[in-house]
Scaffold this motif. Structure first.
Motif, short mmCIF file in Angstrom:
data_model
loop_
_atom_site.label_atom_id
_atom_site.label_comp_id
_atom_site.label_asym_id
_atom_site.label_seq_id
_atom_site.Cartn_x
_atom_site.Cartn_y
_atom_site.Cartn_z
N SER A 127 14.19 -73.55 7.94
CA SER A 127 14.66 -72.22 7.51
C SER A 127 13.50 -71.26 7.52
N GLU A 128 13.78 -70.03 7.98
CA GLU A 128 12.76 -68.99 7.91
C GLU A 128 13.09 -67.99 6.82
N THR A 129 14.35 -68.00 6.37
CA THR A 129 14.79 -67.22 5.21
C THR A 129 15.87 -68.07 4.53
N PRO A 130 16.26 -67.72 3.32
CA PRO A 130 17.34 -68.48 2.67
C PRO A 130 18.67 -68.44 3.44
N THR A 131 18.83 -67.47 4.32
CA THR A 131 20.10 -67.35 5.04
C THR A 131 20.03 -67.73 6.52
N ARG A 132 18.88 -68.17 7.00
CA ARG A 132 18.72 -68.53 8.41
C ARG A 132 18.13 -69.93 8.55
N SER A 133 18.94 -70.83 9.06
CA SER A 133 18.48 -72.21 9.25
C SER A 133 18.81 -72.67 10.66
N TYR A 134 18.04 -73.63 11.12
CA TYR A 134 18.24 -74.28 12.41
C TYR A 134 18.18 -75.77 12.13
N ILE A 135 19.19 -76.50 12.59
CA ILE A 135 19.32 -77.91 12.23
C ILE A 135 19.35 -78.77 13.49
N LEU A 136 18.54 -79.83 13.45
CA LEU A 136 18.54 -80.82 14.53
C LEU A 136 19.02 -82.15 13.95
N HIS A 137 19.98 -82.77 14.62
CA HIS A 137 20.44 -84.10 14.26
C HIS A 137 19.87 -85.08 15.27
N ILE A 138 19.40 -86.22 14.79
CA ILE A 138 18.81 -87.21 15.68
C ILE A 138 19.74 -88.42 15.70
N PRO A 139 20.45 -88.62 16.82
CA PRO A 139 21.39 -89.76 16.89
C PRO A 139 20.67 -91.09 16.75
N GLU A 140 21.36 -92.06 16.15
CA GLU A 140 20.74 -93.37 15.91
C GLU A 140 20.23 -94.01 17.20
N GLU A 141 20.97 -93.87 18.29
CA GLU A 141 20.56 -94.51 19.54
C GLU A 141 19.29 -93.89 20.12
N GLU A 142 18.90 -92.73 19.64
CA GLU A 142 17.67 -92.09 20.12
C GLU A 142 16.53 -92.23 19.12
N ASN A 143 16.67 -93.16 18.20
CA ASN A 143 15.70 -93.24 17.13
C ASN A 143 14.56 -94.21 17.37
N ALA A 144 14.23 -94.47 18.61
CA ALA A 144 13.01 -95.22 18.93
C ALA A 144 12.03 -94.22 19.51
N PRO A 145 10.84 -94.11 18.95
CA PRO A 145 9.90 -93.10 19.45
C PRO A 145 9.45 -93.41 20.86
N SER A 146 9.20 -92.37 21.61
CA SER A 146 8.78 -92.53 23.01
C SER A 146 7.44 -93.22 23.12
N SER A 147 6.66 -93.24 22.05
CA SER A 147 5.34 -93.87 22.11
C SER A 147 5.41 -95.38 21.93
N GLY A 148 6.60 -95.92 21.85
CA GLY A 148 6.75 -97.37 21.70
C GLY A 148 6.85 -97.74 20.25
N GLY A 149 6.54 -98.99 19.94
CA GLY A 149 6.64 -99.46 18.57
C GLY A 149 7.90 -100.27 18.39
N THR A 150 8.07 -100.81 17.21
CA THR A 150 9.25 -101.60 16.94
C THR A 150 10.13 -100.87 15.97
N ALA A 151 11.43 -101.07 16.14
CA ALA A 151 12.39 -100.41 15.28
C ALA A 151 12.38 -101.05 13.89
N PRO A 152 12.67 -100.26 12.86
CA PRO A 152 12.80 -100.85 11.54
C PRO A 152 13.91 -101.90 11.57
N LYS A 153 13.69 -103.03 10.89
CA LYS A 153 14.64 -104.13 10.94
C LYS A 153 15.31 -104.31 9.59
N LYS A 154 16.54 -104.82 9.65
CA LYS A 154 17.21 -105.21 8.43
C LYS A 154 16.55 -106.46 7.92
N ASP A 155 16.47 -106.61 6.61
CA ASP A 155 15.89 -107.83 6.07
C ASP A 155 17.00 -108.78 5.64
N ALA A 156 16.63 -109.96 5.18
CA ALA A 156 17.60 -111.01 4.84
C ALA A 156 18.53 -110.56 3.71
#
Length: 161
Positions: free
Chosen positions: A111-140
């Motif tokens: 937001s740049e003012t209380p009345t102006r916002s810009y929102i980005l949604h990141i879909p789950e399937e795109e949630n691996a960073p381009s720099s590599g790494g491992t995805a967070p895993k569910k635990d037991a």
């Protein structure tokens, strides 16, 4: 369908800086803003994470931009620092920082003012960073809770992924 529970954290960060906009080849006045960035961060249900884990990484990153003229700092010396461009650039950086802590950035609202916002949604399937790494895993524990919930809800045993 199995019930999938998770924790979501919502944190706000503020960037105090100046910028100018070029419209039709004409440079506007340099003026200040306090941009607000609200991050929605998802974590596994059984994971406990202190807020400071996220806050430190994002705050440290934002330090180099505080109280600066954005048009003079890369990459905004080549990209017009509009609310949309700032948000899209920072979302990638925020995503990387959050991912390194094992979290998943799901939304960035700027937001740049209380009345102006810009929102980005990141879909789950795109949630691996381009720099590599491992995805967070569910635990037991998460797997066990999913199995119990699925049984209670009449969807058979086992967890869904």
């Amino acid at each position: 369908m199995a019930v999938r529970l998770y924790r979501e954290y919502r944190l706000k960060f503020y960037l105090n800086a100046k910028h100018y906009i070029i419209i039709n080849g004409h440079k506007g006045e340099t003026h200040p803003h306090t941009w607000e960035f609200t991050l929605s961060i998802r974590y596994g249900r059984s994971s406990f994470v202190e807020f400071s884990t996220f806050e430190k990484g994002i705050s440290d990153y934002m330090t180099r931009f505080q109280n600066q003229v954005m048009n003079e700092i890369p990459p905004f010396d080549a990209i017009l620092p509009t609310l949309e461009n700032l948000t899209e650039y920072f979302a990638n950086e925020f995503h990387r920082i959050i991912y390194e802590t094992g979290g998943i950035l799901t939304q960035v609202e700027a937001s740049e003012t209380p009345t102006r916002s810009y929102i980005l949604h990141i879909p789950e399937e795109e949630n691996a960073p381009s720099s590599g790494g491992t995805a967070p895993k569910k635990d037991a524990l998460e797997d066990a809770i999913d199995a119990v919930l699925n049984t209670i809800l009449g969807e058979g045993g086992g967890s869904s992924t």
